[in-house]
Design an enzyme around this catalytic site. Structure first.
Site, PDB file in Angstrom:
ATOM      1  N   ASP B 318      32.383  31.496  53.350  1.00  0.00           N
ATOM      2  CA  ASP B 318      33.247  31.120  53.156  1.00  0.00           C
ATOM      3  C   ASP B 318      34.274  30.651  54.457  1.00  0.00           C
ATOM      4  O   ASP B 318      34.735  31.802  54.905  1.00  0.00           O
ATOM      5  CB  ASP B 318      34.025  31.124  52.374  1.00  0.00           C
ATOM      6  CG  ASP B 318      33.679  31.447  50.904  1.00  0.00           C
ATOM      7  OD1 ASP B 318      32.540  29.890  50.831  1.00  0.00           O
ATOM      8  OD2 ASP B 318      33.359  31.591  49.569  1.00  0.00           O
ATOM      9  N   GLU B 359      52.611  28.337  57.025  1.00  0.00           N
ATOM     10  CA  GLU B 359      52.003  26.675  57.686  1.00  0.00           C
ATOM     11  C   GLU B 359      53.964  26.842  58.211  1.00  0.00           C
ATOM     12  O   GLU B 359      54.313  26.649  59.299  1.00  0.00           O
ATOM     13  CB  GLU B 359      51.454  25.473  57.338  1.00  0.00           C
ATOM     14  CG  GLU B 359      49.970  25.168  57.068  1.00  0.00           C
ATOM     15  CD  GLU B 359      50.014  26.386  55.460  1.00  0.00           C
ATOM     16  OE1 GLU B 359      50.794  26.984  54.809  1.00  0.00           O
ATOM     17  OE2 GLU B 359      48.809  26.731  55.799  1.00  0.00           O
ATOM     18  N   PHE B 387      58.267  20.932  48.250  1.00  0.00           N
ATOM     19  CA  PHE B 387      56.833  19.409  48.547  1.00  0.00           C
ATOM     20  C   PHE B 387      56.533  18.949  46.533  1.00  0.00           C
ATOM     21  O   PHE B 387      56.834  20.347  46.042  1.00  0.00           O
ATOM     22  CB  PHE B 387      55.708  20.159  48.931  1.00  0.00           C
ATOM     23  CG  PHE B 387      54.321  20.026  48.869  1.00  0.00           C
ATOM     24  CD1 PHE B 387      54.368  18.682  50.128  1.00  0.00           C
ATOM     25  CD2 PHE B 387      53.611  19.862  47.855  1.00  0.00           C
ATOM     26  CE1 PHE B 387      53.192  18.629  50.000  1.00  0.00           C
ATOM     27  CE2 PHE B 387      52.518  19.492  48.071  1.00  0.00           C
ATOM     28  CZ  PHE B 387      51.914  18.836  48.287  1.00  0.00           C
ATOM     29  N   THR B 388      55.922  18.248  46.372  1.00  0.00           N
ATOM     30  CA  THR B 388      55.689  17.653  45.261  1.00  0.00           C
ATOM     31  C   THR B 388      54.295  17.131  45.455  1.00  0.00           C
ATOM     32  O   THR B 388      53.887  16.358  47.208  1.00  0.00           O
ATOM     33  CB  THR B 388      56.714  16.620  44.426  1.00  0.00           C
ATOM     34  OG1 THR B 388      56.706  15.668  44.914  1.00  0.00           O
ATOM     35  CG2 THR B 388      57.942  17.645  44.407  1.00  0.00           C
ATOM     36  N   ALA B 389      53.738  16.848  44.027  1.00  0.00           N
ATOM     37  CA  ALA B 389      52.256  16.515  43.831  1.00  0.00           C
ATOM     38  C   ALA B 389      52.164  14.891  44.476  1.00  0.00           C
ATOM     39  O   ALA B 389      52.144  14.473  45.365  1.00  0.00           O
ATOM     40  CB  ALA B 389      50.872  16.466  43.274  1.00  0.00           C
ATOM     41  N   ARG B 392      53.985  14.559  48.308  1.00  0.00           N
ATOM     42  CA  ARG B 392      53.152  14.844  48.943  1.00  0.00           C
ATOM     43  C   ARG B 392      54.054  14.995  50.460  1.00  0.00           C
ATOM     44  O   ARG B 392      53.295  15.081  52.194  1.00  0.00           O
ATOM     45  CB  ARG B 392      51.699  14.357  49.647  1.00  0.00           C
ATOM     46  CG  ARG B 392      50.677  14.419  48.492  1.00  0.00           C
ATOM     47  CD  ARG B 392      49.911  13.792  48.436  1.00  0.00           C
ATOM     48  NE  ARG B 392      48.912  13.609  49.489  1.00  0.00           N
ATOM     49  CZ  ARG B 392      48.727  13.477  49.487  1.00  0.00           C
ATOM     50  NH1 ARG B 392      48.614  11.595  49.950  1.00  0.00           N
ATOM     51  NH2 ARG B 392      47.976  13.353  51.211  1.00  0.00           N
ATOM     52  N   MET B 393      55.547  15.527  50.264  1.00  0.00           N
ATOM     53  CA  MET B 393      56.126  15.472  51.816  1.00  0.00           C
ATOM     54  C   MET B 393      57.148  16.183  51.429  1.00  0.00           C
ATOM     55  O   MET B 393      56.989  16.484  49.463  1.00  0.00           O
ATOM     56  CB  MET B 393      57.022  14.932  51.982  1.00  0.00           C
ATOM     57  CG  MET B 393      55.890  12.922  52.675  1.00  0.00           C
ATOM     58  SD  MET B 393      57.054  11.540  53.073  1.00  0.00           S
ATOM     59  CE  MET B 393      57.920  11.417  51.498  1.00  0.00           C
ATOM     60  N   SER B 394      58.099  17.510  52.126  1.00  0.00           N
ATOM     61  CA  SER B 394      58.645  18.245  51.737  1.00  0.00           C
ATOM     62  C   SER B 394      59.816  17.973  53.216  1.00  0.00           C
ATOM     63  O   SER B 394      59.445  17.041  53.722  1.00  0.00           O
ATOM     64  CB  SER B 394      58.625  19.820  52.196  1.00  0.00           C
ATOM     65  OG  SER B 394      57.961  19.822  53.561  1.00  0.00           O
ATOM     66  N   ASP B 529      33.599  33.589  44.612  1.00  0.00           N
ATOM     67  CA  ASP B 529      34.877  34.748  43.793  1.00  0.00           C
ATOM     68  C   ASP B 529      34.819  34.358  42.583  1.00  0.00           C
ATOM     69  O   ASP B 529      34.999  34.823  41.539  1.00  0.00           O
ATOM     70  CB  ASP B 529      35.685  34.996  44.437  1.00  0.00           C
ATOM     71  CG  ASP B 529      36.542  34.144  44.596  1.00  0.00           C
ATOM     72  OD1 ASP B 529      36.153  32.787  45.254  1.00  0.00           O
ATOM     73  OD2 ASP B 529      37.395  33.676  45.970  1.00  0.00           O
TER      74      ASP B 529
END
Lengths: 603, 703, 215
Positions: B318, B359, B387-389, B392-394, B529
């Site tokens: 992986d 990050e 950040f929210t779905a 898609r920014m913060s 896993d």
């Protein structure tokens, strides 16, 4: 040793090397069913043969079927030979009247045990001869009962080897080929064409080929001499090419009618190694990696060369006991007719005798152009050890290759673990079944040689025992160790050689020992059958097992089975396994005799 | 990472731990039981030989033979027994290490009690060993979890050190991939409701105990094949030695003497010839191999799996966590025309101040390189936009300035909503970064629109390239598995030096890859896993499940890595190879040894044969090339050497031969020189030295 | 197994005919047509048409005016119906020292000439001093017992005796030996050698054989 002697050995090596590829390529074509230049002539004959046999050559046999066909054919042809031998007195082509009332006084009777021994001997490609051809066998027996096997046993051995090669070459397959197809094509396409040319060459050099009775002559000094006759050349060629070795005459290839000149001698030696050397290439070709075939070839050559070197050296040293009688033996003075000339022909000399002895025992031929019994101890140990290694130095037709492949499997298994992987050979994993069969192969040979020799060296039969009576004569040997012709350690060598030769399907002998007695005929007969079939069946079982396996592609992590390292390793394993098994026995025979000879001790 | 010693495995217990040695010595005698001995054909033959010589010795004592003879016979018998004992000791040593571990685990298990829910409500207290599948238990803080199960309610931190040796606690909660708990681990905080999933005797700890003890040890395929070889060789030597007696009788008769070879010499010869070295150490090597895997904190369900690891042709690894560090890092700020790099860095930093993801932290760290100091922003002046779905920014709203960072298309929409254009140059940069395997984050504000792009890069772990080069040299192909798009995947695989990659991997494509490799005759190893990895783990020849993974994954694989470290697959492969190499090396060594033993014993046995005068040396004494003192001392020296070499090689058998990642040809050359040539040569000085000592101590007559 | 038995029987018969009868007959046919002399034993006929031997098979010679072949183990010497060697090993007392006649049995001669006796006899016959080196081929028996050849060294040692017995100049006999020396095949293979029968035949054709020669 002389320069010219070495030159002859070098020339032999060179020509063998040159012939390997063309013959190997041709045989690969033959057994892969490809077209050959002989197809126009032999194609119709081949189809006729299959019709006569009543078989379908396209049927792909599993290894078990293949083995059954092989065993059935061997059994039937062995019974056939036994019957003809026993009935030769009633059959034609018997000008000397052997096995009849008008047989000459020197004739040997064809007793049941001798007939069994001989039938087992020729069926197993051994061609051990407990009799002298010229005073036992009718021409019909020689041609039909015996020469038949010269062809057939060679073809059977070749078939087994081809089946094993297919085991390596095929992937996830069930079958290993068709037995009848392999046997037929071996005889028609490989043996016949070569034999035809070869026989006429031998005749041109002086080998005889006729059906005349023996010729009575009065010699220059007025003595009577009976010159033997017969269809010699046609039997001689297949005897050599088929690595059989059973001579038309007792003296075998030392007889001037079988092997008249140094040139025929050279060609005969080549013809012993020709097919097994070529088969190495055939193998490489069929598994799609010719380097693999050359690696086996090289390992065989190393072992062969070591043998010649040793045998030639010790024969050239000569026998100090002879030199002590004021006899000139130095090769510096006499060239290659010095050294140990007892039991050797002047026209061949030392180099060609030592070379022939090494070749004939490396391969399971057993033809001789000099008498191994009279070799120096170490010179004579080389033929003995060659046989004991399992007849894998080029070896018999087919049997040499499958024997060497079994050693290769063992090598890969023992040493292959050292690279940290489950051993693989040619992309096939070597697992339980292969190891088990390989060990069976080794065990069968060792057990037969050692147990029979042990038995014969101590068996106290009563003085009048019919078990140890020579032919139907009044000679009774009693205890089995009395049959030896030489006392001291050499006596043990004679017995050891007899069972080694039988088990190894070689057929040569320390011929001083008297073996035409029921005890020896039966035990050596058994040894020959064990050495043939208990060593061939494991090879076929391996073929069957390998054929079903997947092919693992080679990578940097794969144990490399070509190149110098593998060759060295393979040679090492062959020598160590062989030496560990037989060294004690050899110590009490040739090794002890060597030191005693130099101490001037006589028996 | 734990410190590794020269042999590539962690330093934990010393090789010869005194308690283990004491126990092994005791076990060596217990293992003399004929039924136990019969499992090992080589040592069984030695045992028979020891018994035979002992009986003959007793007979000779009864007959009152000369002291010189008896002394020799006693020593032979004793050393033959030692040979068997030494082999037993080696096996017991290998087992001992596992047993010690098993004892600890067992104690843990038997002391645990459980609070089982009753059907009508309420709880009863039962021993942990009484729990069955389907039972529901409640575990509070500071209690041991009584058995394997799934969390059905609650969240808790759990200390799994008893199983994994890792003291940092892990979170366990109901649902998802973190629901599996293991018996004998401790709940540190909060509580859990657990549904038991294993019957007594079937739990993870039970299996672990059985594995470390070697109770369920089955011989592996290679071991069986090797055993066949050794048994075959033993029979060959049995034949060679037994037939030597008739040959000797014949020779003695020919020589006109009456001395018969003595049975002690024959038995000694046999024991020296049969492969006692490898025969005595074979099972120890296998057990030690398993133990070595265990010391890497990996539970192998069978020895076969460890062996298969050595054969692996293809490693599926992986990407995340194995080849790359789990997180991406910012490596570059690229401004749009008209904006300076400094300005981009400043905006990026401001937008990331509240971003606690790795990050985000890496962006702040990179910005520091531009001289922008970390600022402390009070909550009052700044509004952090998480950040929210959906977006898609913060970002952050600071005194009317809105700074945003996010995926290129999200920022593009944001900029568009502000009525500004998204520069074409920026779009090009975004594409370039994606193609290079990176992740572009665009930074914008509501005053100037798009400012630039942050280049986030997957960081390949140090040393991966070297590791892959080694694997390649060993003939192993590495395939990187990733959910990334093919472009990104190719870039990272190329950077890491993997041979191939599988991009946009799904459980189905993974499975397909395994099948495809296996069809080509290759063996495949992988780690996994998640529950969706289970089919692939089961299909792979070596499937290593992460201990943190789901129960399904753990059951599908044939190994469980308690450290949950995917890189360990490489080490497992090395252990597998080392196991096979050790067997091969000692087999070669054992067989090669025989050459010298012949030169010690044969002249001793037959040195007087064909002697010119009574009492003199015969021709075969010339084979005594080691110049050993007397027949007795020579035979004794060979037997003693043969026994001592087993003991001398116990450390090698337990540790395994030195492993080096080399090509097969190079490995072979090296090992052949060491164990093949070495095996032929070493016994000569060894036997000579022992002979000297024996004579010095007057244990056998000199010349 | 049974399914393979019938083909086995048919194959045995078919191959016996093919390889055991057809092939030898074919070879015999061609050989008799192309190489009749060789195919029938390379026989040598005297002027009156009697067969006196084969050029490939050695003959016993003991008269002093003939060159002598190597000792032979074939029957009582050079008997083609009993080809073979001594098969005595290098430490055989019989080979080296020979056997004396057993005086108890009056009717049979058990004596056997070992290397020792053969060497002594060779020196005696050829007038060599005691202990003079004898070429090894002169005192060892060949493999076939029918070896038609002796070494050149052996022939040259016998030349003075033959010359004397025939009243020929020694140099003439030596020249004859040289002429009858067969070289190596293709200049490389085998050993230079002298065919005893052919050499003696040549000698007999020359003048000089005393009519009263006795064995």
């Amino acid at each position: 040793m002389t320069v010219i002697g070495w030159a002859q050995i070098a020339l032999f090596s060179l020509i063998l090397l040159v012939l390997t590829k063309p013959l190997g390529l041709y045989m690969a074509r033959v057994f892969q069913g490809e077209r050959t230049w002989l197809d126009p002539v032999l194609g119709p004959v081949e189809r006729l043969v299959y019709r006569l046999f009543g078989v379908d050559p396209r049927e792909d046999m599993r290894w078990t079927t293949y083995a059954l066909a092989l065993l059935a054919f061997s059994l039937v042809s062995m019974l056939f030979t036994y019957a003809i031998l026993r009935l030769q007195g009633l059959l034609p082509l018997n000008p000397m009247g052997f096995s009849t009332a008008k047989a000459p006084s020197y004739a040997t009777p064809m007793t049941p045990d001798l007939a069994f021994n001989t039938a087992a001997s020729f069926t197993s490609n051994t061609n051990w001869q407990a009799y002298s051809g010229e005073n036992t066998m009718s021409y019909l027996s020689q041609m039909v009962a015996l020469a038949l096997h010269n062809w057939v046993s060679a073809a059977v051995g070749m078939a087994a080897a081809i089946a094993l090669i297919r085991g390596f070459a095929r992937r996830s397959a069930q079958g290993v080929g068709n037995f009848w197809y392999d046997v037929t094509r071996c005889i028609l396409y490989v043996l016949m064409p070569i034999c035809l040319v070869y026989a006429l060459f031998l005749v041109s050099q002086g080998a005889i080929q006729n059906f005349a009775p023996y010729t009575s002559v009065t010699t220059l000094e007025g003595a009577a001499q009976t010159i033997t006759q017969g269809p010699v050349a046609s039997q001689e060629v297949i005897k050599m090419l088929g690595i059989n070795g059973g001579g038309f005459f007792n003296a075998n290839s030392s007889h001037p009618f079988e092997n008249p000149t140094p040139l025929t001698n050279f060609v005969q030696m080549l013809s012993i190694f020709l097919i097994p050397a070529g088969l190495c290439y055939t193998f490489g070709r069929m598994v799609r990696d010719t380097r693999q075939g050359w690696a086996l070839w090289a390992a065989m050559y190393v072992l062969f060369f070591t043998g010649v070197l040793t045998a030639y050296h010790f024969e050239a040293q000569g026998n100090p006991n002879v030199a002590r009688q004021g006899v000139e033996t130095s090769t510096k003075q006499l060239g290659d007719v010095g050294g140990n000339m007892e039991g050797k022909e002047v026209r061949f000399g030392l180099a060609n005798s030592a070379l022939f002895a090494t070749i004939t025992t490396d391969a399971s031929c057993g033809a001789v152009n000099s008498m191994h019994d009279s070799y120096t101890p170490i010179g004579g140990m080389i033929p003995l050890a060659n046989i004991q290694l399992g007849e894998i130095i080029y070896g018999g037709v087919g049997s040499g290759l499958y024997g060497m492949l079994i050693y290769a499997i063992l090598t890969v298994f023992i040493a292959g673990l050292m690279v940290g992987r489950t051993p693989e050979y040619l992309g096939k994993k070597i697992e339980q079944k292969e190891v088990k069969m390989a060990m069976l192969f080794i065990l069968a040979g060792a057990a037969s040689i050692l147990i029979f020799t042990a038995l014969a060296s101590v068996m106290d039969l009563p003085a009048e025992s019919a078990l140890n009576r020579v032919g139907l004569s009044s000679t009774y040997y009693g205890p089995t160790y009395n049959n030896i012709n030489n006392s001291g350690p050499h006596g043990l060598s004679e017995i050891l050689y007899a069972y080694s030769s039988g088990t190894g399907n070689n057929g040569s002998a320390f011929a001083g020992i008297t073996v035409n007695t029921p005890f020896y005929n039966l035990t050596i007969g058994l040894a020959m059958l064990i050495g043939r079939f208990l060593m061939m069946l494991p090879a076929l079982a391996i073929a069957g097992s390998l054929a079903t396996k997947k092919h693992v592609p080679a990578s940097a992590g794969t144990f490399p089975t070509h190149g110098g390292l593998f060759v060295t390793l393979l040679v090492g394993v062959v020598i160590i396994v062989g030496a560990l098994t037989f060294f004690p026995a050899l110590c009490l025979g040739p090794v002890a005799e060597h030191f005693l000879m130099h101490g001037g001790r006589l028996f | 990472m734990r410190q590794l010693d020269n042999f590539g495995h962690p330093r934990r217990r010393p090789l010869f731990d005194p308690p283990i040695v004491r126990r092994a010595i005791k076990d060596a005698f217990i293992k003399l039981n004929p039924r136990a001995l019969a499992k090992n054909p080589v040592m069984f033959v030695v045992g028979i030989g020891a018994l035979l010589t002992t009986l003959l010795l007793l007979r000779d004592i009864g007959q009152g033979l000369a002291f010189r003879t008896l002394l020799y016979e006693i020593q032979i018998a004793v050393w033959l027994w030692f040979t068997v004992l030494f082999a037993n000791f080696a096996e017991a040593m290998a087992e001992g290490r596992g047993k010690a571990q098993a004892d600890t685990l067992r104690r843990l298990k038997t002391e645990t009690t459980a609070r089982r829910e009753l059907p009508g409500g309420g709880h009863e207290t039962v021993p942990a060993t009484a729990l069955c599948k389907g039972d529901i238990v409640r575990v509070e803080a500071n209690e041991l979890i009584p058995g394997d199960g799934d969390v059905i309610e609650g969240v808790a931190s759990v200390n799994e050190a008893a199983i994994t040796g890792e003291s940092a606690p892990v979170i366990r909660e109901s649902g998802g991939d973190l629901s599996a708990v293991t018996g004998s681990t401790t709940v540190l905080s909060d509580w859990l409701r657990i549904r038991i999933t294993a019957n007594p005797g079937d739990t993870f700890v039970d299996r672990m105990i059985a594995l470390v003890e070697g109770a369920e040890r089955q011989k592996t395929p290679n071991e069986i094949a090797l055993n066949i070889l050794l048994a075959g060789l033993t029979i060959v030597f049995l034949l060679a030695v037994v037939t030597l007696l008739p040959f000797a009788i014949f020779s003695v008769k020919q020589a006109g003497s009456r001395a018969a070879p003595d049975v002690f010499a024959l038995v000694s010869l046999l024991v020296c010839l049969i492969p006692t070295t490898i025969g005595g150490l074979l099972s120890a090597i296998g057990i030690a191999g398993m133990d070595r895997v265990m010391q890497h904190n990996v539970l192998a369900m069978s020895g076969k799996a460890v062996e298969a690891a050595g054969d692996v042709n293809t490693l599926l690894l992986d990407k995340t966590g194995t080849i790359t560090l789990g997180n991406r890092q910012a490596v570059q700020f690229i401004p749009v025309p008209g904006i300076t790099e400094q300005e981009v860095a400043d905006a990026a930093q401001i937008s990331s101040l509240a971003d606690e993801t790795p990050e985000g932290r890496s962006i702040v760290v990179l910005a520091k390189a531009f001289g922008i100091r970390e600022r402390q922003l009070a909550r009052r002046e700044a509004e952090f936009i998480p950040f929210t779905a959906q977006t898609r920014m913060s970002g952050v709203n600071l005194n009317g300035r809105q700074v945003r960072k996010g995926a290129a298309d999200a920022v593009k929409r944001y900029v568009g909503e502000l009525g500004m254009t998204f520069p074409a140059e920026l779009q090009q940069e975004v594409t370039r970064i994606a193609q290079a395997g990176g992740t572009p984050l665009v930074v914008a504000d509501n005053q100037r629109g798009a400012l630039g792009v942050i280049y986030l890069k997957d960081i390949v772990k140090g040393g991966m390239r070297e590791r892959f080069d080694q694997l390649r040299a060993m003939g192993i192909r590495t395939v990187m598995i990733t959910g990334d798009n093919p472009l990104t995947a190719a870039a990272i695989a190329g950077e890491a030096g993997a041979d191939d990659f599988l991009a946009e991997a799904t459980p189905e494509t993974k499975m397909q890859l395994i099948r495809q490799e296996q069809a080509g005759g290759r063996l495949v190893a992988m780690t996994g896993d998640g529950t969706n990895d289970a089919p692939a783990l089961a299909a792979a020849d070596v499937g290593v499940a992460m201990h943190t993974g789901t129960q399904a994954a753990k059951e599908a694989g044939n190994m469980v890595d308690l450290d949950s470290n995917p890189t360990k697959l490489i080490e497992i492969v090395e252990i597998g190879k080392q196991l096979l190499m050790t067997r091969g090396a000692l087999t070669t060594f054992s067989i090669a040894n025989d050459v010298a033993k012949y030169f010690a014993i044969l002249p001793a046995m037959f040195g007087a044969l064909y002697a010119a005068s009574a009492g003199g040396h015969g021709p075969l004494w010339a084979l005594n090339i080691m110049r050993l003192h007397s027949p007795e001392s020579a035979i004794l020296a060979a037997v003693v050497f043969n026994a001592l070499i087993i003991i001398a090689l116990v450390p090698l058998a337990l540790r395994g031969v030195q492993y080096r990642p080399l090509s097969a040809a190079a490995l072979l050359r090296r090992n052949l020189l060491l164990y093949g040539v070495g095996g032929i040569v070493a016994p000569f000085p060894g036997i000579w030295l022992i002979d000297q000592i024996i004579v010095l101590l007057r244990l056998a007559p000199g010349r | 197994m049974f399914k393979q038995v019938l083909p086995s029987i048919r194959a045995t018969i078919a191959l016996a005919v093919l390889t055991g009868l057809l092939f030898p007959l074919l070879i015999t046919g061609i050989a008799q047509a192309v190489f009749p002399s060789q195919a029938n034993g390379s026989l040598i006929k005297s002027a009156d048409g009697r067969v006196i031997g084969s050029r490939l098979i050695g003959q016993p010679f003991s008269r002093p005016e003939h060159f002598h072949p190597r000792p032979s183990a074939a029957g009582s010497g050079y008997d083609p119906t009993a080809s073979g060697g001594t098969n005595l090993g290098p430490t055989s007392a019989k080979l080296i020292e020979g056997l004396p006649d057993d005086r108890e049995t009056k009717d049979s001669d058990e004596s056997y000439s070992g290397v020792k006796q053969l060497a002594e006899r060779y020196r005696q016959e050829n007038g060599l001093p005691a202990g003079a080196p004898v070429p090894v081929d002169a005192v060892t028996r060949s493999a076939s017992g029918l070896d038609p050849h002796i070494s050149v060294a052996n022939a040259l040692l016998q030349a003075p005796r033959v010359a004397m017995a025939r009243g020929l100049a020694e140099s003439d006999v030596v020249a004859l030996v040289r002429r009858h020396t067969e070289g190596r095949d293709l200049g490389l293979l085998g050993e230079p050698r002298v065919n005893v029968l052919l050499l003696n035949l040549e000698l007999d054709r020359l003048r000089g054989a005393p009519p009263s020669s006795k064995p």
